[in-house]
Each structure stands twice: as C-alpha cells, then as structure tokens.
Design a protein around this motif. Structure first.
Motif, short mmCIF file in Angstrom:
data_model
loop_
_atom_site.label_atom_id
_atom_site.label_comp_id
_atom_site.label_asym_id
_atom_site.label_seq_id
_atom_site.Cartn_x
_atom_site.Cartn_y
_atom_site.Cartn_z
N GLY A 25 2.19 14.23 3.52
CA GLY A 25 1.60 15.15 2.55
C GLY A 25 1.41 14.58 1.16
N LEU A 26 1.39 13.24 1.04
CA LEU A 26 1.18 12.64 -0.28
C LEU A 26 -0.30 12.58 -0.66
CD1 LEU A 26 3.79 9.73 -0.24
CD2 LEU A 26 4.04 12.06 -1.13
N VAL A 27 -1.17 12.73 0.33
CA VAL A 27 -2.62 12.84 0.10
C VAL A 27 -3.17 13.90 1.04
CG1 VAL A 27 -2.95 10.44 -0.61
CG2 VAL A 27 -3.22 11.04 1.78
N ARG A 28 -4.27 14.47 0.67
CA ARG A 28 -4.88 15.52 1.52
C ARG A 28 -6.19 15.04 2.05
NH1 ARG A 28 -0.75 18.28 2.67
NH2 ARG A 28 0.39 19.02 0.91
N ARG A 80 0.83 -1.22 0.00
CA ARG A 80 0.00 0.00 0.00
C ARG A 80 0.86 1.26 0.00
NH1 ARG A 80 -3.62 1.31 -2.01
NH2 ARG A 80 -4.74 2.51 -0.46
N LEU A 81 1.98 1.25 0.74
CA LEU A 81 2.89 2.41 0.74
C LEU A 81 3.41 2.67 -0.67
CD1 LEU A 81 4.85 1.66 4.02
CD2 LEU A 81 3.39 3.66 3.62
N ARG A 82 3.73 1.63 -1.40
CA ARG A 82 4.18 1.77 -2.79
C ARG A 82 3.07 2.42 -3.63
NH1 ARG A 82 8.25 -2.20 -4.48
NH2 ARG A 82 10.07 -1.41 -3.38
N GLU A 83 1.84 1.95 -3.43
CA GLU A 83 0.71 2.51 -4.19
C GLU A 83 0.50 3.98 -3.88
OE1 GLU A 83 -2.63 -0.06 -3.38
OE2 GLU A 83 -1.64 -1.78 -4.29
N TYR A 84 0.79 4.39 -2.64
CA TYR A 84 0.66 5.81 -2.27
C TYR A 84 1.81 6.65 -2.83
CZ TYR A 84 -3.34 5.45 0.89
OH TYR A 84 -4.60 5.29 1.43
N GLY A 85 2.86 6.01 -3.35
CA GLY A 85 3.93 6.74 -3.99
C GLY A 85 5.22 6.88 -3.21
N PHE A 86 5.36 6.18 -2.11
CA PHE A 86 6.64 6.24 -1.39
C PHE A 86 7.72 5.55 -2.22
CE2 PHE A 86 3.76 7.06 2.13
CZ PHE A 86 4.43 8.07 2.81
N PRO A 87 8.85 6.21 -2.41
CA PRO A 87 9.86 5.67 -3.32
C PRO A 87 10.70 4.51 -2.76
CG PRO A 87 10.58 7.79 -2.47
CD PRO A 87 9.18 7.56 -1.96
N HIS A 88 10.88 4.45 -1.44
CA HIS A 88 11.76 3.44 -0.86
C HIS A 88 10.97 2.57 0.12
CE1 HIS A 88 15.06 5.70 -2.57
NE2 HIS A 88 14.61 6.78 -1.97
N VAL A 89 10.56 1.40 -0.35
CA VAL A 89 9.80 0.46 0.47
C VAL A 89 10.43 -0.92 0.31
CG1 VAL A 89 7.56 -0.60 0.93
CG2 VAL A 89 7.67 1.78 0.16
N VAL A 90 10.80 -1.52 1.43
CA VAL A 90 11.33 -2.88 1.44
C VAL A 90 10.32 -3.74 2.19
CG1 VAL A 90 13.19 -4.37 2.27
CG2 VAL A 90 13.72 -2.07 1.40
N GLY A 91 9.85 -4.79 1.54
CA GLY A 91 8.86 -5.68 2.14
C GLY A 91 7.46 -5.41 1.60
N THR A 92 7.11 -6.12 0.52
CA THR A 92 5.81 -6.00 -0.11
C THR A 92 5.25 -7.40 -0.34
OG1 THR A 92 6.81 -6.05 -2.30
CG2 THR A 92 6.49 -3.86 -1.31
N LEU A 93 4.04 -7.49 -0.81
CA LEU A 93 3.47 -8.82 -1.08
C LEU A 93 4.29 -9.59 -2.12
CD1 LEU A 93 -0.33 -8.02 -0.91
CD2 LEU A 93 0.95 -9.54 0.60
#
Length: 176
Positions: free
Chosen positions: A173-176, A58-71
């Motif tokens: 601040g990636l969504v309001r 979900r963090l990836r979908e929100y646009g965070f560039p550095h995420v380790v550990g996804t499905l």
C-alpha cells in the motif's frame, strides 16, 4: 544466486510480475512495512546477480524502512552472515535473490513462505535466509553458472528488479 530447484510441489509458486502483488499483499495482511526487512542478495559486479542490489535500491526509493542489500552497499556471499546479523530479530525477513532455472521459467519468479538458500546451485554452503523468499529466474541454467550470470542481459535484470519493488510497494500500500 538462489537455488535452482524449487522444492516439493506447492512450496514455491511460479508467477509472473503481476502475481507478485498478491504475494506481497498476503505478507502485508500480517505485517506492516515497519515490521519487515528486505534482504536483497547479490552483487553489482555481475549483471545477472545484480538483481538483489537493484531491487534493494528501488525498495528504498519506494520508502521501505528496512532494506539490506543495495547498489551502494550490496549483500553478497562474502558478507551475507554479517549483514544478516545486522537485521533486528523482531523484523520479518523477505529474502530476494536472482537464480538460474529452466528456459521456460526465465523472466518468472518463485515466491515462497519458506527461507531461500543462496548459492546452493553453485556449491556454496550459506545459511538459509528469510521467513519469506522470492527467487527471480534471470537466465537459463547451464554448465557454467558464473559465465551465465556475467552475460545475463542487464535490461532483463533491471526490469525484473523494478517489477519486484513496484509489486512490493503496491502490495504493502505504499503506492496506488
């Protein structure tokens, strides 16, 4: 699975999903999204422990560039050390993991400005991770932690993962 004890008073703050936004906002006051890496610990092979990979996706979908550990690419006890080494040292790590706790804490989160100790409550010795940490109490602790994690309701875990990702996106601040 994160620790079941939350350290001395004041080191970890128990909060509900609404309180998570302020936790992430405090971090975003110091760092931009590009300066942080989320380390989402867990496996998709256990309902309760799937919180990490669900949150990471979900963090990836929100646009965070550095995420380790996804499905598609979980970060679990077997590959944690290798996955930590993949994170550039200049990034500030926010570790996210599921944990078991007292009945009254189920559905709550423990946020901290200190590292997380994955798998300590089940007797594993893994490195402490994160400059910041967030442990989500997905179920009550008991005599059989593996069984408890296997039978934790998926609906609860999915809701908590979404709450973490949405709070992070809002706090940064990636969504309001």
């Amino acid at each position: 699975m994160a620790i079941g004890e939350y350290g001395p008073e004041g080191k970890r703050r128990k909060q509900d999903a609404h309180g998570l936004v302020s936790f992430f906002r405090e971090i975003s006051d110091r760092y931009l999204p590009e300066e942080v890496a989320f380390l989402c610990i867990g496996t998709d092979r256990s309902t309760g422990d799937a919180l990490g990979p669900l949150t990471g996706s979900r963090l990836r979908e929100y646009g965070f560039p550095h995420v380790v550990g996804t499905l598609p690419s979980p970060c679990d006890a077997d590959n944690l050390t290798k996955r930590i080494a993949e994170i550039p040292p200049e990034l500030v790590v926010i570790a996210v993991d599921a944990c078991l706790g007292p009945h009254a804490a189920v559905g709550y989160y423990f946020a901290s400005g200190e590292p997380l100790h994955p798998a300590r409550s089940i007797g594993r010795s893994l490195p402490a991770v994160g400059r910041y940490s967030l442990a989500a109490v997905v179920d009550a602790s008991g005599p059989r932690p593996y069984r408890t994690l296997q039978t934790t309701p998926l609906y609860r875990v999915m809701g908590m993962a979404e709450a973490i990702a949405a709070a992070a996106a809002s706090g940064f601040g990636l969504v309001r």
